[in-house]
Scaffold this active site. Structure first.
Site, short mmCIF file in Angstrom:
data_model
loop_
_atom_site.label_atom_id
_atom_site.label_comp_id
_atom_site.label_asym_id
_atom_site.label_seq_id
_atom_site.Cartn_x
_atom_site.Cartn_y
_atom_site.Cartn_z
N HIS A 310 0.86 -1.19 0.00
CA HIS A 310 0.00 0.00 0.00
C HIS A 310 0.89 1.23 0.00
CE1 HIS A 310 -3.16 2.83 1.13
NE2 HIS A 310 -4.00 1.90 0.74
N ASP A 368 -7.92 -5.31 -0.05
CA ASP A 368 -8.38 -6.15 -1.18
C ASP A 368 -8.04 -7.61 -1.01
OD1 ASP A 368 -7.46 -3.31 -2.87
OD2 ASP A 368 -9.50 -4.11 -2.91
C1 SDX Z 1 -6.15 0.07 -2.89
O1 SDX Z 1 -4.39 4.56 -2.05
C2 SDX Z 1 -5.34 3.95 -1.41
O2 SDX Z 1 -5.75 4.32 -0.36
C3 SDX Z 1 -5.91 2.78 -2.17
C4 SDX Z 1 -6.92 1.92 -1.41
C5 SDX Z 1 -8.22 2.68 -1.15
O3 SDX Z 1 -8.93 2.30 -0.21
O4 SDX Z 1 -8.55 3.59 -1.95
O5 SDX Z 1 -6.38 1.51 -0.16
C6 SDX Z 1 -7.31 0.69 -2.21
O6 SDX Z 1 -5.88 0.41 -4.01
C7 SDX Z 1 -5.28 -0.89 -2.12
C8 SDX Z 1 -4.03 -1.37 -2.95
C9 SDX Z 1 -4.50 -2.50 -3.88
N1 SDX Z 1 -3.42 -2.83 -4.82
C10 SDX Z 1 -2.81 -4.04 -4.78
O7 SDX Z 1 -2.99 -4.88 -3.90
C11 SDX Z 1 -1.88 -4.30 -5.96
C12 SDX Z 1 -0.55 -4.85 -5.44
N2 SDX Z 1 0.14 -3.77 -4.71
C13 SDX Z 1 1.11 -2.98 -5.44
O8 SDX Z 1 0.83 -2.78 -6.79
C14 SDX Z 1 1.59 -1.76 -4.65
O9 SDX Z 1 1.85 -2.19 -3.38
C15 SDX Z 1 0.71 -0.53 -4.58
C16 SDX Z 1 0.34 -0.04 -5.94
C17 SDX Z 1 -0.50 -0.80 -3.78
C18 SDX Z 1 1.52 0.56 -3.86
O10 SDX Z 1 2.61 0.83 -4.65
P1 SDX Z 1 3.67 1.99 -4.27
O11 SDX Z 1 3.36 2.62 -2.98
O12 SDX Z 1 3.79 2.87 -5.44
O13 SDX Z 1 4.93 1.17 -3.99
P2 SDX Z 1 5.88 0.68 -5.11
O14 SDX Z 1 5.08 0.16 -6.27
O15 SDX Z 1 6.89 1.73 -5.37
O16 SDX Z 1 6.56 -0.59 -4.41
C19 SDX Z 1 7.59 -0.39 -3.45
C20 SDX Z 1 8.44 -1.63 -3.58
C21 SDX Z 1 8.82 -1.95 -5.03
O17 SDX Z 1 10.07 -2.63 -4.99
P3 SDX Z 1 11.40 -1.74 -5.38
O18 SDX Z 1 11.15 -1.21 -6.78
O19 SDX Z 1 11.49 -0.65 -4.36
O20 SDX Z 1 12.52 -2.74 -5.33
O21 SDX Z 1 7.69 -2.78 -3.12
C22 SDX Z 1 7.51 -3.68 -4.21
C23 SDX Z 1 7.79 -2.93 -5.48
O22 SDX Z 1 8.29 -3.82 -6.48
N3 SDX Z 1 6.10 -4.11 -4.14
C24 SDX Z 1 5.67 -5.36 -4.30
C25 SDX Z 1 4.28 -5.29 -4.11
N4 SDX Z 1 3.91 -4.03 -3.88
C26 SDX Z 1 5.05 -3.30 -3.91
N5 SDX Z 1 6.33 -6.52 -4.55
C27 SDX Z 1 5.55 -7.63 -4.64
N6 SDX Z 1 4.19 -7.66 -4.48
C28 SDX Z 1 3.54 -6.50 -4.21
N7 SDX Z 1 2.22 -6.52 -4.03
#
Ligand code: SDX
Length: 433
Positions: A310, A368
């Site tokens: 998140h 989720d």
């Molecule tokens: C919702 O914003 C809100 O409030 C949203 C929400 C709401 O109520 O409105 O809470 C609802 O959207 C919840 C999130 C649902 N999405 C998912 O579950 C999809 C999987 N999660 C990721 O795509 C990610 O965690 C996000 C999009 C939710 C957050 O991404 P960020 O904050 O932009 O973080 P990032 O993508 O920069 O990741 C940071 C690191 C990265 O590694 P590095 O590049 O630093 O080496 O963490 C890794 C990412 O690769 N990473 C993951 C991961 N999520 C982040 N690695 C594996 N699996 C994951 N799920």
């Protein structure tokens, strides 16, 4: 991070220009540096793609503390609202800022109930879609078309019309969503029944048929109502920011909500509940989890564990905890305690929470992760999960839109950019290219 609560100004030195900017403190949470005069004084923009360090607005609606796993709606903890309140009362709270007294609640529920029917012509809109259209595509289309039917509540400068449009949106989303589902399975639409509560009405319109009475299980209706509470609002997330930006141009509320639905559909946002369930289904059995955890950690593999991570919560998402409890309750009630997907989900959660990669990157289950399992157990098809998220989030979008429109300092949102393309160059005639 050191205590910044005493700071009153921040100073930026750019070349020989020194600019002092006010530090503004909120009631709780991070303070902000007011940079509105930065460009005027330095000729420079700030640069923050993804807005990881940017407050886009001032708001009094929802507060999140990502490190402490806190979520407050108008100051009330989500755990208490999920346990003691109901969705209609939560809607009133988000819209008005205070919990209603008994009379206010009765009137609000009545007002919403008497807006649940949609214009009869709207039912013909569905026939323009293929039966196998994704219901989120239908939601974007039908909600966007509402302004063609309710133009008597699109004058956003009129507070009364804003209130009517708000009630219409909250009231009609369940009807529109249920109609999207019915259309996809070739069953006739059911009209809402005024004697039913908000969640029970939706469940009956979704799973009932005209041929027989549909009895809504009160425990299921309560569980569904709690899911709506958990999804109702969440500060300035991507879809809420979309609604605010669309609304900042003066677009009508129906068009703004349609824009929010479109943004929510993305798998990185509200589409994650559908993606998470598809992922659990693909994993299939507990013994295949390590393979997927490896893929999630592999920088060269685009696979991510859907339902984990998140932008704000770097601790457990408080909604996920309540969702997990609700998940166990619903599966026990339905006799699906040994649902394979739940076994995979619980094992995946346990493995991920002990894995160095996920601990280091602070990746916890989010709202989720469990919602898909509950919704599947309740009988919803996977492609309806984000529709239900949009149904719940409509009140949050509307409350945030109302707050923005009522702000006398509100301006059209118009970010700038860091331009790295070509500078000016002369046209080349095609004969010379
Ligand atoms: C919702 O914003 C809100 O409030 C949203 C929400 C709401 O109520 O409105 O809470 C609802 O959207 C919840 C999130 C649902 N999405 C998912 O579950 C999809 C999987 N999660 C990721 O795509 C990610 O965690 C996000 C999009 C939710 C957050 O991404 P960020 O904050 O932009 O973080 P990032 O993508 O920069 O990741 C940071 C690191 C990265 O590694 P590095 O590049 O630093 O080496 O963490 C890794 C990412 O690769 N990473 C993951 C991961 N999520 C982040 N690695 C594996 N699996 C994951 N799920």
């Amino acid at each position: 991070m050191s205590d910044m609560t005493k700071q009153t100004k921040a100073t930026i030195n750019v070349g020989d220009v020194t600019t002092d900017m006010a530090v503004v403190h909120g009631s709780v949470g991070p303070s902000v540096i007011d940079i509105r005069k930065l460009y005027g004084e330095t000729g420079m923009f700030t640069y923050d793609p993804g807005f990881t360090s940017t407050a886009s607005c001032e708001s009094k609606i929802t507060y999140i503390d990502g490190d402490e796993g806190v979520l407050l709606y108008r100051g009330y903890p989500i755990e208490q609202l999920a346990e003691k309140s109901d969705f209609m009362e939560t809607c009133y709270l988000l819209l008005n800022g205070e919990l209603p007294d008994a009379g206010q609640k009765t009137q609000f529920v009545k007002d919403i109930t008497y807006h649940t029917m949609v214009h009869e012509q709207i039912s013909f809109l569905y026939r323009g879609f293929r039966r196998d259209a994704h219901p989120m595509a239908v939601m974007v289309g039908v909600v966007g078309a509402l302004s063609a039917f309710y133009h008597d509540s699109t004058d956003i400068q009129d507070p009364h019309q804003r209130m009517i449009a708000s009630y219409r949106m909250i009231a009609k989303m369940p009807t529109i969503a249920a109609m999207a589902y019915k259309y996809s399975i070739g069953q006739p639409f059911l009209y809402p029944l005024n004697e039913l509560g908000y969640s029970a009405n939706f469940l009956r319109m979704t799973f009932g048929v005209p041929c027989e009475e549909y009895k809504v299980d009160p425990v299921i209706a309560r569980a569904f109502d709690r899911i709506l509470i958990l999804h109702a609002d969440h500060e300035q997330n991507a879809s809420t920011s979309t609604v605010r930006l669309a609304g900042s141009s003066g677009a009508n509320p129906f068009a703004c909500i349609a824009a929010g639905i479109a943004c929510l559909w993305g798998p990185a946002h509200g589409g994650a509940n559908e993606a998470a369930l598809n992922m659990l289904t693909e994993i299939g059995t507990v013994d295949r989890i390590p393979e997927y955890v490896r893929k999630a950690k592999d920088k060269n593999d685009p696979f991510r564990l859907m339902g984990f991570g998140h932008r704000v919560y770097k601790n457990y998402d408080p909604r996920a905890k309540v969702m997990q409890q609700t998940c166990h309750e619903v599966l026990d009630l339905l006799g699906k305690r040994n649902e394979p997907l739940l076994q995979v989900a619980m094992e995946l959660e346990k493995i991920a929470l002990h894995d160095e990669y996920f601990i280091e990157k602070k990746l916890y289950p989010n709202v989720d992760f469990y919602s898909g399992i509950i919704l599947k157990a309740l009988g919803f098809p996977t492609d309806m999960f984000t529709v239900i998220f949009s149904l719940a989030r409509t009140v949050g979008w509307i409350a945030q839109w109302q707050e923005m429109i009522a702000d006398p300092l509100q301006k059209i949102g118009r970010p700038r950019q860091l331009y790295t393309g070509y500078g000016p160059r002369d046209y080349i005639d095609i004969s010379k290219r």
